[in-house]
Design a protein around this motif. Structure first.
Motif, PDB file in Angstrom:
ATOM      1  N   SER A 153       0.825  -1.208   0.000  1.00 19.64           N
ATOM      2  CA  SER A 153       0.000   0.000   0.000  1.00 19.64           C
ATOM      3  C   SER A 153       0.861   1.260   0.000  1.00 19.64           C
ATOM      4  CB  SER A 153      -0.928   0.004   1.219  1.00 19.64           C
ATOM      5  OG  SER A 153      -1.902  -1.014   1.102  1.00 19.64           O
ATOM      6  N   ILE A 154       1.925   1.227   0.780  1.00 24.64           N
ATOM      7  CA  ILE A 154       2.806   2.398   0.843  1.00 24.64           C
ATOM      8  C   ILE A 154       3.557   2.568  -0.469  1.00 24.64           C
ATOM      9  CG2 ILE A 154       4.790   3.374   2.068  1.00 24.64           C
ATOM     10  CD1 ILE A 154       3.643   1.732   4.544  1.00 24.64           C
ATOM     11  N   MET A 155       3.927   1.459  -1.105  1.00 24.75           N
ATOM     12  CA  MET A 155       4.528   1.537  -2.441  1.00 24.75           C
ATOM     13  C   MET A 155       3.555   2.191  -3.417  1.00 24.75           C
ATOM     14  SD  MET A 155       6.280  -2.243  -2.485  1.00 24.75           S
ATOM     15  CE  MET A 155       6.270  -2.331  -4.269  1.00 24.75           C
ATOM     16  N   GLY A 156       2.267   1.872  -3.279  1.00 26.04           N
ATOM     17  CA  GLY A 156       1.258   2.517  -4.113  1.00 26.04           C
ATOM     18  C   GLY A 156       1.223   4.016  -3.901  1.00 26.04           C
ATOM     19  N   GLY A 157       1.403   4.445  -2.641  1.00 25.10           N
ATOM     20  CA  GLY A 157       1.452   5.874  -2.361  1.00 25.10           C
ATOM     21  C   GLY A 157       2.628   6.548  -3.041  1.00 25.10           C
ATOM     22  N   PHE A 158       3.789   5.898  -3.028  1.00 24.22           N
ATOM     23  CA  PHE A 158       4.959   6.456  -3.698  1.00 24.22           C
ATOM     24  C   PHE A 158       4.763   6.508  -5.213  1.00 24.22           C
ATOM     25  CE2 PHE A 158       7.460   5.261   0.199  1.00 24.22           C
ATOM     26  CZ  PHE A 158       7.876   6.556   0.499  1.00 24.22           C
ATOM     27  N   LEU A 159       4.101   5.489  -5.772  1.00 21.88           N
ATOM     28  CA  LEU A 159       3.830   5.511  -7.211  1.00 21.88           C
ATOM     29  C   LEU A 159       2.864   6.629  -7.577  1.00 21.88           C
ATOM     30  CD1 LEU A 159       3.583   1.716  -8.133  1.00 21.88           C
ATOM     31  CD2 LEU A 159       5.380   3.334  -8.758  1.00 21.88           C
ATOM     32  N   LEU A 160       1.916   6.924  -6.688  1.00 21.47           N
ATOM     33  CA  LEU A 160       1.034   8.071  -6.931  1.00 21.47           C
ATOM     34  C   LEU A 160       1.830   9.369  -6.924  1.00 21.47           C
ATOM     35  CD1 LEU A 160      -2.142   7.167  -4.834  1.00 21.47           C
ATOM     36  CD2 LEU A 160      -2.012   7.441  -7.317  1.00 21.47           C
ATOM     37  N   LEU A 161       2.846   9.447  -6.063  1.00 17.81           N
ATOM     38  CA  LEU A 161       3.725  10.616  -6.059  1.00 17.81           C
ATOM     39  C   LEU A 161       4.464  10.732  -7.387  1.00 17.81           C
ATOM     40  CD1 LEU A 161       5.253  12.968  -4.733  1.00 17.81           C
ATOM     41  CD2 LEU A 161       6.769  11.284  -3.654  1.00 17.81           C
ATOM     42  N   VAL A 162       4.916   9.599  -7.924  1.00 19.44           N
ATOM     43  CA  VAL A 162       5.564   9.601  -9.242  1.00 19.44           C
ATOM     44  C   VAL A 162       4.608  10.128 -10.300  1.00 19.44           C
ATOM     45  CG1 VAL A 162       6.566   8.139 -11.047  1.00 19.44           C
ATOM     46  CG2 VAL A 162       7.121   7.708  -8.639  1.00 19.44           C
ATOM     47  N   ASN A 163       3.331   9.785 -10.175  1.00 20.50           N
ATOM     48  CA  ASN A 163       2.339  10.164 -11.178  1.00 20.50           C
ATOM     49  C   ASN A 163       1.932  11.632 -11.090  1.00 20.50           C
ATOM     50  OD1 ASN A 163       0.380   9.585 -13.271  1.00 20.50           O
ATOM     51  ND2 ASN A 163      -1.178   9.754 -11.679  1.00 20.50           N
ATOM     52  N   VAL A 164       1.679  12.137  -9.869  1.00 23.20           N
ATOM     53  CA  VAL A 164       1.129  13.494  -9.734  1.00 23.20           C
ATOM     54  C   VAL A 164       2.192  14.538  -9.435  1.00 23.20           C
ATOM     55  CG1 VAL A 164      -1.063  12.561  -8.932  1.00 23.20           C
ATOM     56  CG2 VAL A 164       0.633  13.271  -7.249  1.00 23.20           C
ATOM     57  N   GLY A 165       3.385  14.123  -8.985  1.00 23.54           N
ATOM     58  CA  GLY A 165       4.421  15.090  -8.650  1.00 23.54           C
ATOM     59  C   GLY A 165       4.324  15.546  -7.203  1.00 23.54           C
ATOM     60  N   PRO A 166       5.322  16.314  -6.730  1.00 17.54           N
ATOM     61  CA  PRO A 166       5.386  16.692  -5.313  1.00 17.54           C
ATOM     62  C   PRO A 166       4.476  17.846  -4.910  1.00 17.54           C
ATOM     63  CG  PRO A 166       7.267  17.577  -6.478  1.00 17.54           C
ATOM     64  CD  PRO A 166       6.513  16.747  -7.471  1.00 17.54           C
ATOM     65  N   GLY A 167       3.939  18.586  -5.882  1.00 20.32           N
ATOM     66  CA  GLY A 167       3.045  19.699  -5.536  1.00 20.32           C
ATOM     67  C   GLY A 167       3.755  21.023  -5.373  1.00 20.32           C
ATOM     68  N   GLY A 168       2.972  22.050  -5.045  1.00 20.21           N
ATOM     69  CA  GLY A 168       3.491  23.423  -4.988  1.00 20.21           C
ATOM     70  C   GLY A 168       4.501  23.664  -3.889  1.00 20.21           C
ATOM     71  N   PHE A 169       4.315  23.043  -2.729  1.00 17.14           N
ATOM     72  CA  PHE A 169       5.240  23.231  -1.613  1.00 17.14           C
ATOM     73  C   PHE A 169       6.384  22.225  -1.719  1.00 17.14           C
ATOM     74  CE2 PHE A 169       1.261  24.814   0.566  1.00 17.14           C
ATOM     75  CZ  PHE A 169       1.617  26.151   0.446  1.00 17.14           C
ATOM     76  N   SER A 170       7.258  22.452  -2.695  1.00 19.40           N
ATOM     77  CA  SER A 170       8.384  21.549  -2.910  1.00 19.40           C
ATOM     78  C   SER A 170       9.516  22.309  -3.587  1.00 19.40           C
ATOM     79  CB  SER A 170       7.963  20.363  -3.777  1.00 19.40           C
ATOM     80  OG  SER A 170       7.602  20.801  -5.069  1.00 19.40           O
ATOM     81  N   VAL A 171      10.720  21.786  -3.422  1.00 20.80           N
ATOM     82  CA  VAL A 171      11.888  22.396  -4.071  1.00 20.80           C
ATOM     83  C   VAL A 171      11.748  22.281  -5.576  1.00 20.80           C
ATOM     84  CG1 VAL A 171      14.392  22.279  -4.325  1.00 20.80           C
ATOM     85  CG2 VAL A 171      13.352  21.907  -2.076  1.00 20.80           C
ATOM     86  N   ASP A 172      11.279  21.121  -6.064  1.00 22.06           N
ATOM     87  CA  ASP A 172      11.134  20.918  -7.498  1.00 22.06           C
ATOM     88  C   ASP A 172      10.219  21.965  -8.129  1.00 22.06           C
ATOM     89  OD1 ASP A 172      12.747  18.727  -7.364  1.00 22.06           O
ATOM     90  OD2 ASP A 172      11.130  17.261  -7.335  1.00 22.06           O
ATOM     91  N   GLU A 173       9.124  22.283  -7.447  1.00 23.32           N
ATOM     92  CA  GLU A 173       8.177  23.258  -7.992  1.00 23.32           C
ATOM     93  C   GLU A 173       8.762  24.672  -7.931  1.00 23.32           C
ATOM     94  OE1 GLU A 173       4.744  24.120  -9.991  1.00 23.32           O
ATOM     95  OE2 GLU A 173       5.455  22.143  -9.357  1.00 23.32           O
ATOM     96  N   LYS A 174       9.463  24.981  -6.844  1.00 25.13           N
ATOM     97  CA  LYS A 174      10.056  26.308  -6.716  1.00 25.13           C
ATOM     98  C   LYS A 174      11.107  26.549  -7.778  1.00 25.13           C
ATOM     99  CE  LYS A 174       7.591  27.271  -3.088  1.00 25.13           C
ATOM    100  NZ  LYS A 174       6.439  28.200  -3.218  1.00 25.13           N
ATOM    101  N   LYS A 175      11.846  25.486  -8.159  1.00 21.27           N
ATOM    102  CA  LYS A 175      12.901  25.633  -9.172  1.00 21.27           C
ATOM    103  C   LYS A 175      12.319  26.032 -10.508  1.00 21.27           C
ATOM    104  CE  LYS A 175      15.954  22.374  -9.433  1.00 21.27           C
ATOM    105  NZ  LYS A 175      16.484  20.985  -9.464  1.00 21.27           N
ATOM    106  N   LYS A 176      11.054  25.644 -10.788  1.00 15.96           N
ATOM    107  CA  LYS A 176      10.434  25.994 -12.055  1.00 15.96           C
ATOM    108  C   LYS A 176      10.185  27.504 -12.173  1.00 15.96           C
ATOM    109  CE  LYS A 176       8.002  21.580 -12.432  1.00 15.96           C
ATOM    110  NZ  LYS A 176       6.663  20.926 -12.508  1.00 15.96           N
ATOM    111  N   ASN A 177      10.126  28.166 -11.027  1.00  9.62           N
ATOM    112  CA  ASN A 177       9.820  29.603 -11.028  1.00  9.62           C
ATOM    113  C   ASN A 177      11.048  30.474 -11.187  1.00  9.62           C
ATOM    114  OD1 ASN A 177       7.112  28.932 -10.546  1.00  9.62           O
ATOM    115  ND2 ASN A 177       7.430  28.894  -8.318  1.00  9.62           N
ATOM    116  N   PHE A 178      12.220  29.828 -11.280  1.00 10.17           N
ATOM    117  CA  PHE A 178      13.453  30.600 -11.420  1.00 10.17           C
ATOM    118  C   PHE A 178      14.095  30.327 -12.764  1.00 10.17           C
ATOM    119  CE2 PHE A 178      12.885  30.298  -6.822  1.00 10.17           C
ATOM    120  CZ  PHE A 178      13.114  31.613  -6.453  1.00 10.17           C
TER     121      PHE A 178
END
Length: 272
Positions: A247-272
């Protein structure tokens, strides 16, 4: 430092090539894995109905009749909500129902203060939050009068943040359980770094893939319940751990699918 960056980019390219053919199937696989522990729990209650009743009545003080209703409600809720989650229908109700099952079972079986149970179930809750975030993001993509639903976008940021943080708690229980070995130390170091990256949202998708890989190997090597035939009780506990890890692996795969969201370093990097 430059060499590390190049190596990281090369590794990301390899992971991207490997995962590209699988992308259309990741959401369905992720949701199915996420609810697998609830489906297994439902089947186990049905198969072991009399044993479950005896435990609740003899050891947990449930009156006759109340125990029957409690188990029946749990089975129906888990099966119905799991079906809704897999089919992507009424996801909010599915998440709410499965969360209620986690809480009520924790108190009913007296496991709420067991640290291993607590951390594992918080990780499962993190997976449910990822499922909720996926639903909110899907609603956001539905355009009404040419405008996206901003409220769903804002909600998904907080839900994804909470989901990322809770998901990594499984690894905390792994680090502090079991016997020490050099292999455990190496896996804990790699997994711990990946967990930190998931929590802050830095290279979150690739870190989640690493964690899914580690958990897959760990689950098959340690939680191999199908090899246990001498102790049915021990087999049930190991089987429970196996499906919770799925089940927890499924949660991580959902993260792979939808991304980390707005409150993340990855998202902030897109704004620079």
């Amino acid at each position: 430092m430059e060499q590390i960056r190049k190596t990281s980019e090369q590794a990301e390219e390899v992971l991207e090539k490997i995962s590209r053919p699988l992308k259309p199937y990741i959401p369905w696989v992720a949701r199915t894995l996420l609810v697998s522990t609830f489906i297994e729990d439902s089947v186990r209650i049905i198969v072991q109905w009399q044993n479950q009743l005896m435990y609740l009545q003899a050891y947990r003080g449930f009156p006759w009749g109340v125990s029957h209703v409690f188990l029946l409600i749990n089975v129906v809720t888990m099966l119905a909500c799991s079906g809704l989650a897999i089919s992507r229908r009424h996801t909010e109700y599915a998440v709410g129902g499965l969360f209620a099952v986690i809480v009520t079972q924790g108190f009913a079986y007296g496991l709420i203060f067991d640290i291993k149970f607590f951390l594992r179930n918080l990780s499962v809750v993190g997976g449910l939050l990822m499922l909720l975030a996926e639903s909110l993001l899907a609603k956001r993509r539905n355009v009404f009068a040419g405008l996206p639903n901003i409220s769903d976008e804002d909600q998904s940021k907080y839900v994804l943040l909470g989901g990322r943080i809770l998901l990594v708690l499984l690894f905390v229980s792994f680090v502090f359980s079991g016997k020490f070995s050099m292999m455990r130390l190496v896996v804990s170091a790699i997994g711990g770094l990946s967990c930190l990256m998931v929590a802050v949202g830095f290279k979150a998708k690739y870190s989640a893939i690493v964690l899914v890989t580690i958990l897959s190997v760990f689950n098959l090597a340690v939680n191999n319940w199908w090899t246990i035939d001498f102790n049915p009780v021990h087999r049930d506990f190991v089987k429970y751990d196996f499906f919770q890890t799925l089940s927890i692996m499924g949660g991580f795969l959902l993260l792979v699918n939808v991304g980390p969201g707005g409150f993340s370093v990855d998202e902030k990097k897109k704004n620079f």
